[in-house]
Design an enzyme around this catalytic site. Structure first.
Site, PDB file in Angstrom:
ATOM      1  N   GLN A 205      -7.427  12.039  30.985  1.00  0.00           N
ATOM      2  CA  GLN A 205      -8.461  12.656  30.173  1.00  0.00           C
ATOM      3  C   GLN A 205      -8.224  12.386  28.685  1.00  0.00           C
ATOM      4  O   GLN A 205      -9.086  12.667  27.859  1.00  0.00           O
ATOM      5  CB  GLN A 205      -8.488  14.172  30.399  1.00  0.00           C
ATOM      6  CG  GLN A 205      -8.768  14.586  31.825  1.00  0.00           C
ATOM      7  CD  GLN A 205      -8.770  16.087  31.955  1.00  0.00           C
ATOM      8  OE1 GLN A 205      -9.739  16.757  31.605  1.00  0.00           O
ATOM      9  NE2 GLN A 205      -7.689  16.639  32.467  1.00  0.00           N
TER      10      GLN A 205
ATOM     11  N   ASP B 282      -5.997   9.321  23.354  1.00  0.00           N
ATOM     12  CA  ASP B 282      -5.022   8.886  22.346  1.00  0.00           C
ATOM     13  C   ASP B 282      -4.470   7.490  22.572  1.00  0.00           C
ATOM     14  O   ASP B 282      -3.844   6.902  21.683  1.00  0.00           O
ATOM     15  CB  ASP B 282      -3.864   9.884  22.265  1.00  0.00           C
ATOM     16  CG  ASP B 282      -3.251  10.199  23.624  1.00  0.00           C
ATOM     17  OD1 ASP B 282      -3.041   9.252  24.414  1.00  0.00           O
ATOM     18  OD2 ASP B 282      -2.992  11.380  23.900  1.00  0.00           O
TER      19      ASP B 282
ATOM     20  N   HIS C  24     -12.380   9.757  29.482  1.00  0.00           N
ATOM     21  CA  HIS C  24     -13.173  10.186  28.329  1.00  0.00           C
ATOM     22  C   HIS C  24     -13.196   9.143  27.213  1.00  0.00           C
ATOM     23  O   HIS C  24     -13.539   9.462  26.079  1.00  0.00           O
ATOM     24  CB  HIS C  24     -12.616  11.508  27.774  1.00  0.00           C
ATOM     25  CG  HIS C  24     -12.739  12.639  28.737  1.00  0.00           C
ATOM     26  ND1 HIS C  24     -12.029  13.818  28.609  1.00  0.00           N
ATOM     27  CD2 HIS C  24     -13.484  12.785  29.857  1.00  0.00           C
ATOM     28  CE1 HIS C  24     -12.330  14.632  29.610  1.00  0.00           C
ATOM     29  NE2 HIS C  24     -13.204  14.022  30.376  1.00  0.00           N
TER      30      HIS C  24
ATOM     31  N   CYS D  93     -26.611   1.165  19.406  1.00  0.00           N
ATOM     32  CA  CYS D  93     -26.964  -0.111  20.045  1.00  0.00           C
ATOM     33  C   CYS D  93     -25.844  -0.703  20.905  1.00  0.00           C
ATOM     34  O   CYS D  93     -26.058  -1.687  21.610  1.00  0.00           O
ATOM     35  CB  CYS D  93     -27.401  -1.127  18.997  1.00  0.00           C
ATOM     36  SG  CYS D  93     -26.076  -1.697  17.890  1.00  0.00           S
TER      37      CYS D  93
END
Length: 297
Positions: free
Chosen positions: A217, A220, A238, A249
């Site tokens: 998740q 970093d 994520h 775009c």
């Protein structure tokens, strides 16, 4: 993560679902180690993939551990769940109840793959606070310092997660970029280093070759500091702060160039960079011209 067979079938069409399903393509035992707060939920979803049609249901048993995987000052205690998937012949393994037993299980020739589900807890030892804990981004958010309208500040006061909402960003990119400024620049400088938790995953790969996938998740990128782990084994659920594109775009943006613009264009609301500008100015996409360039999170 969805639960149940119907949800699992729908999820198998997604990238993460397909990769998760790879765990169960061979009739051997598999281990899931989860270090995130939703450990049991994640494990149940992966287990549901194992029994989802058209595959014949397999015998599944789970064992939950609430012990300290590493109890040193370098890494906070983990709460983790280990799920063992039995094969079609119901070849059973006694559930280990200590770390030595878990290590023996991992090294066993009967165990063919290990999947790790990780969250913020594996990175806090590097100095990165998680979002929701005391001292984290949401706890320390001060909307009055952010370049925003009073209405936008009101939204952030009521719910700090608005600072990373897509709708907010498309209307005003400054809240996101000002709050994330030290994290973006710190990532470029490699201010934070992979922890013993990340190195554990690397050891699983190099020593046993049983690491099937890391679902993290975290944004970093510390997993990717473990150079021995193939990039294809790491799934950033994520996204990651180290890759940049236009939210409008989709045009990619060079990360170092983006960091230079963040440093020169985005003010420092934390008052730690004396060279930061006093006011924020837009970072525009070279393709569409909109101020919607950000990390891919």
């Amino acid at each position: 993560w969805a639960h149940g067979r119907a949800s699992a079938r729908r999820r198998q069409s997604s990238k993460s679902g397909r990769k998760a399903a790879e765990l169960f393509e061979s009739p051997h035992q598999h281990l899931i180690i989860s270090t995130c707060s939703a450990a049991a939920s994640h494990s149940r979803h992966l287990i549901s993939l194992a029994s989802a049609p058209p595959r014949r249901p397999r015998h599944i048993r789970t064992y939950e551990y609430h012990r300290h995987l590493v109890a040193t000052r370098w890494l906070p205690p983990w709460q983790f769940t280990a799920a063992i998937i039995f094969d079609d012949n119901n070849n059973n393994m006694r559930a280990p109840n200590d770390l030595a037993g878990l290590a023996k299980l991992i090294l066993s020739s009967d165990l063919k793959s290990v999947c790790i589900l990780s969250g913020a807890g594996v990175s806090v030892a590097s100095g990165i606070p998680d979002f929701r804990s005391p001292g984290g981004m949401y706890d320390t958010l001060r909307p009055e310092l952010i370049t925003a309208t009073e209405q936008e500040r009101g939204l952030m006061r009521r719910d700090p997660t608005y600072v990373v909402e897509k709708e907010m960003f498309l209307n005003n990119a400054f809240p996101y970029l000002e709050v994330r400024r030290p994290f973006i620049l710190g990532t470029q400088e490699m201010k934070w280093r992979a922890t013993i938790a990340h190195r554990f995953a690397e050891l699983l790969h190099t020593k046993t070759n049983k690491l099937t996938r890391i679902y993290t998740q975290n944004i970093d990128g510390l997993d990717r500091q473990c150079d021995s782990i193939p990039a294809g084994k790491i799934v950033n659920v994520h996204g990651t702060i180290g890759e940049v594109e236009c939210e409008n775009c989709g045009t990619p943006f060079d990360f170092d160039e983006f960091c230079a613009e963040v440093k020169n264009n985005i003010k420092d609301i934390y008052n730690t960079d004396a060279d930061a500008p006093s006011e924020s100015t837009p970072i525009k996409c070279k393709a569409c011209g909109r101020a919607t360039v950000k990390p891919k999170t």
